[in-house]
Design a protein around this motif. Structure first.
Motif, PDB file in Angstrom:
ATOM      1  N   PHE A  37       0.850  -1.189   0.000  1.00 32.58           N
ATOM      2  CA  PHE A  37       0.000   0.000   0.000  1.00 32.58           C
ATOM      3  C   PHE A  37       0.882   1.235   0.000  1.00 32.58           C
ATOM      4  CE2 PHE A  37       1.140  -0.584   4.341  1.00 32.58           C
ATOM      5  CZ  PHE A  37       0.906   0.581   5.050  1.00 32.58           C
ATOM      6  N   SER A  38       0.285   2.393  -0.232  1.00 30.19           N
ATOM      7  CA  SER A  38       0.989   3.678  -0.176  1.00 30.19           C
ATOM      8  C   SER A  38       0.282   4.599   0.803  1.00 30.19           C
ATOM      9  CB  SER A  38       1.022   4.343  -1.557  1.00 30.19           C
ATOM     10  OG  SER A  38       1.821   3.618  -2.461  1.00 30.19           O
ATOM     11  N   LEU A  39       1.044   5.500   1.399  1.00 32.94           N
ATOM     12  CA  LEU A  39       0.466   6.550   2.238  1.00 32.94           C
ATOM     13  C   LEU A  39       0.230   7.772   1.359  1.00 32.94           C
ATOM     14  CD1 LEU A  39       2.694   6.218   5.431  1.00 32.94           C
ATOM     15  CD2 LEU A  39       0.508   5.102   4.927  1.00 32.94           C
ATOM     16  N   THR A  40      -0.960   8.367   1.479  1.00 36.61           N
ATOM     17  CA  THR A  40      -1.335   9.486   0.611  1.00 36.61           C
ATOM     18  C   THR A  40      -2.041  10.580   1.387  1.00 36.61           C
ATOM     19  OG1 THR A  40      -3.459   8.429   0.090  1.00 36.61           O
ATOM     20  CG2 THR A  40      -1.622   7.943  -1.384  1.00 36.61           C
ATOM     21  N   ASN A  41      -2.066  11.769   0.797  1.00 34.84           N
ATOM     22  CA  ASN A  41      -2.927  12.881   1.236  1.00 34.84           C
ATOM     23  C   ASN A  41      -2.540  13.576   2.536  1.00 34.84           C
ATOM     24  OD1 ASN A  41      -4.676  12.491  -1.002  1.00 34.84           O
ATOM     25  ND2 ASN A  41      -5.716  10.844   0.098  1.00 34.84           N
ATOM     26  N   HIS A  94      -2.448   9.130   7.013  1.00 30.35           N
ATOM     27  CA  HIS A  94      -1.443   8.073   7.123  1.00 30.35           C
ATOM     28  C   HIS A  94      -1.747   7.070   8.222  1.00 30.35           C
ATOM     29  CE1 HIS A  94       1.824  10.794   5.090  1.00 30.35           C
ATOM     30  NE2 HIS A  94       0.828  10.494   4.298  1.00 30.35           N
ATOM     31  N   VAL A  95      -2.067   7.555   9.414  1.00 32.39           N
ATOM     32  CA  VAL A  95      -2.266   6.634  10.532  1.00 32.39           C
ATOM     33  C   VAL A  95      -3.448   5.714  10.285  1.00 32.39           C
ATOM     34  CG1 VAL A  95      -3.718   8.209  11.886  1.00 32.39           C
ATOM     35  CG2 VAL A  95      -2.355   6.475  13.063  1.00 32.39           C
ATOM     36  N   LEU A  96      -4.472   6.199   9.598  1.00 31.02           N
ATOM     37  CA  LEU A  96      -5.646   5.383   9.301  1.00 31.02           C
ATOM     38  C   LEU A  96      -5.341   4.369   8.208  1.00 31.02           C
ATOM     39  CD1 LEU A  96      -8.363   8.185   9.403  1.00 31.02           C
ATOM     40  CD2 LEU A  96      -7.713   6.607  11.220  1.00 31.02           C
ATOM     41  N   GLN A  97      -4.570   4.798   7.205  1.00 28.38           N
ATOM     42  CA  GLN A  97      -4.175   3.873   6.142  1.00 28.38           C
ATOM     43  C   GLN A  97      -3.297   2.756   6.692  1.00 28.38           C
ATOM     44  OE1 GLN A  97      -2.477   6.936   3.708  1.00 28.38           O
ATOM     45  NE2 GLN A  97      -4.305   7.143   2.418  1.00 28.38           N
ATOM     46  N   ILE A  98      -2.406   3.114   7.609  1.00 33.17           N
ATOM     47  CA  ILE A  98      -1.551   2.107   8.247  1.00 33.17           C
ATOM     48  C   ILE A  98      -2.389   1.129   9.055  1.00 33.17           C
ATOM     49  CG2 ILE A  98       0.132   1.798  10.111  1.00 33.17           C
ATOM     50  CD1 ILE A  98       1.545   4.325   9.028  1.00 33.17           C
ATOM     51  N   ALA A 103      -1.776  -0.286  15.804  1.00 31.84           N
ATOM     52  CA  ALA A 103      -1.370   0.331  14.542  1.00 31.84           C
ATOM     53  C   ALA A 103      -1.536   1.842  14.572  1.00 31.84           C
ATOM     54  CB  ALA A 103      -2.179  -0.272  13.390  1.00 31.84           C
ATOM     55  N   MET A 104      -2.616   2.316  15.168  1.00 36.15           N
ATOM     56  CA  MET A 104      -2.893   3.759  15.181  1.00 36.15           C
ATOM     57  C   MET A 104      -2.038   4.516  16.188  1.00 36.15           C
ATOM     58  SD  MET A 104      -6.982   4.319  14.628  1.00 36.15           S
ATOM     59  CE  MET A 104      -7.508   3.135  15.865  1.00 36.15           C
ATOM     60  N   PHE A 105      -1.800   3.921  17.338  1.00 42.97           N
ATOM     61  CA  PHE A 105      -1.168   4.667  18.426  1.00 42.97           C
ATOM     62  C   PHE A 105       0.178   4.116  18.889  1.00 42.97           C
ATOM     63  CE2 PHE A 105      -5.783   5.407  18.880  1.00 42.97           C
ATOM     64  CZ  PHE A 105      -5.795   6.790  18.738  1.00 42.97           C
ATOM     65  N   GLY A 106       0.663   3.032  18.274  1.00 40.87           N
ATOM     66  CA  GLY A 106       1.905   2.461  18.767  1.00 40.87           C
ATOM     67  C   GLY A 106       2.952   2.160  17.718  1.00 40.87           C
ATOM     68  N   THR A 107       2.737   2.579  16.476  1.00 40.37           N
ATOM     69  CA  THR A 107       3.686   2.202  15.420  1.00 40.37           C
ATOM     70  C   THR A 107       4.417   3.372  14.779  1.00 40.37           C
ATOM     71  OG1 THR A 107       1.983   2.301  13.683  1.00 40.37           O
ATOM     72  CG2 THR A 107       2.275   0.187  14.810  1.00 40.37           C
TER      73      THR A 107
END
Length: 419
Positions: free
Chosen positions: A94-98, A103-107, A224-228
């Protein structure tokens, strides 16, 4: 005769700062916009109160709008157990965009999907809004922290294997906050057939409110959202240097400053120069932000940071009433401007804003959307809960009356992960 709008605003402020609030109005705030509720309010500047209630309101205002941070919350989740025996041979890319607010939600979605499928997650690249604008994950974020935090949860490949090409990657659209049911019905069959997939997250809503539905993947999503994700050291240093400078300039307020998400191009797109529109508002103009900050008690020497990168004449009204108003252009270390401010990509600028707004003493979102929602989540997780949502205020009022519903009602997704 031409009337200078700043003179008009000055006159209004002079009168209204002494107008006492009789009946507290409801906030004309972004939380209602994002939840599709109405709630616009209008003010009356003509009625001067002299009651005990008004005197009490004035006393509250004299104490200033600053407050201590909230209590540090504890994690409501534990790191998921290892599932090494259930790993497949496939890859999820996947890619991070916008921008960082996405980013955190895509991750989180990519980690949840990879965990469910038992697939190896390929470290994403970062793509800007312009064609060809592409960066490595490590240009902005700490790669080792990311890989280490997911150890035992999902396997992470730092580089896409040579045998995987665009030709043998099935592109799968994934709704933000993807569910196990959606993965089982829409993603797993494609993964089983193709072996490797590429995720493209889309956002049906900017609503970040928590849900009551529980899932076995909740702990994975929270991790993923708060620890990466952490900034890589050089970018972290730039953010820290700007924050340190802002605190140095804020001696009269004990080093505290206000960060306002106010970007001129976004205001123009949303038509925020229009005032008095019916219905809840999605953004506020510089003039309205000045009125709001002054009426809830911020003094003239308050330090204000704007997410606008370079100064625009429409912001002069803020400088008139809050002389210590700064943009990145005026406060970033000179030796860093070439790379982080004057580059063709705006990705660095967005990231710097996101983290400064996450760490400021007060955050005021002049624009609704995911930037506001995800800064709020990061602040809640770290106990920085003073998020004040603008509104039309007819008289003086307490800052506490304009606390974000994400905080006052504890209905942000972050409260599913921290309690």
């Amino acid at each position: 005769m031409t009337v200078d709008p700043r003179q008009v605003l000055a006159g209004v402020l002079t009168v209204t700062m002494f107008v006492m609030l009789g009946n507290m109005i409801k906030r004309d705030h972004f939380d209602s916009v994002e939840a599709n509720q109405s709630g616009a309010s209008s003010g009356n500047y003509d009625n001067v109160e002299t009651t005990d209630h008004a005197v009490a309101a004035l006393h509250r205002a004299s104490q200033g709008p600053w407050k201590e941070d909230g209590l540090d919350l504890k994690r409501c989740w534990t790191k998921p157990a290892s599932e090494e025996g259930q790993q497949s041979e496939g890859f999820v890319t996947f890619s991070l965009t916008n921008g960082p607010e996405y980013h955190v939600l895509q991750i989180a979605d990519a980690v949840v999907v990879a965990r469910y499928l038992g697939a190896t997650l390929v470290l994403p690249d970062i793509r800007g809004s312009k064609p060809g604008d592409k960066r490595n994950f490590g240009d902005i974020y700490d790669v080792e922290k990311f890989v280490r935090s997911l150890d035992g949860v999902v396997r992470v490949a730092k580089h896409q294997p040579a045998e995987i090409s665009a030709r043998n990657l099935a592109v799968v659209r994934v709704p933000n906050r993807v569910t196990e049911k959606h993965i089982a019905e829409n993603i797993e069959p494609i993964f089983s057939r193709k072996g490797n997939i590429r995720l493209a997250t889309y956002f049906p809503s900017v609503n970040m409110k928590k849900t009551e539905q529980k899932s076995s993947m909740d702990s994975v999503a929270c991790l993923a959202m708060f620890g990466t994700v952490e900034l890589q050291p050089e970018v972290h240093e730039v953010v820290d240097s700007i924050i340190e400078r802002l605190r140095t300039l804020s001696r009269k307020s004990d080093g505290r400053f206000v960060a306002v998400d106010l970007r001129v191009e976004m205001l123009e797109k949303k038509g925020c120069q229009e005032s008095g529109a019916a219905g809840a508002k999605s953004c506020y103009s510089p003039e309205e932000i000045v009125l709001f900050l002054r009426k809830i008690g911020f003094e003239k020497d308050t330090t204000v940071y704007l997410t606008q990168s370079r100064w625009d004449s429409s912001l002069d009204v803020l400088k008139d009433f809050f002389p210590k108003t700064y943009t990145k252009e005026s406060i970033m270390p000179v030796d860093k401007k070439g790379k982080y401010l004057n580059s063709e990509s705006s990705e660095f600028e967005k990231v710097i804003d996101f983290y400064i707004c996450s760490q400021s003493d007060v955050f005021v979102p002049a624009i609704s959307g995911l930037f506001y929602a995800n800064v709020a989540g990061k602040r809640i997780a770290s106990g920085r809960t003073q998020i004040l949502v603008p509104a039309t205020v007819p008289g003086s009022a307490s800052a506490a009356d304009f606390s974000s519903h994400y905080v006052s009602k504890k209905n942000h997704l972050a409260y599913s992960c921290f309690c």
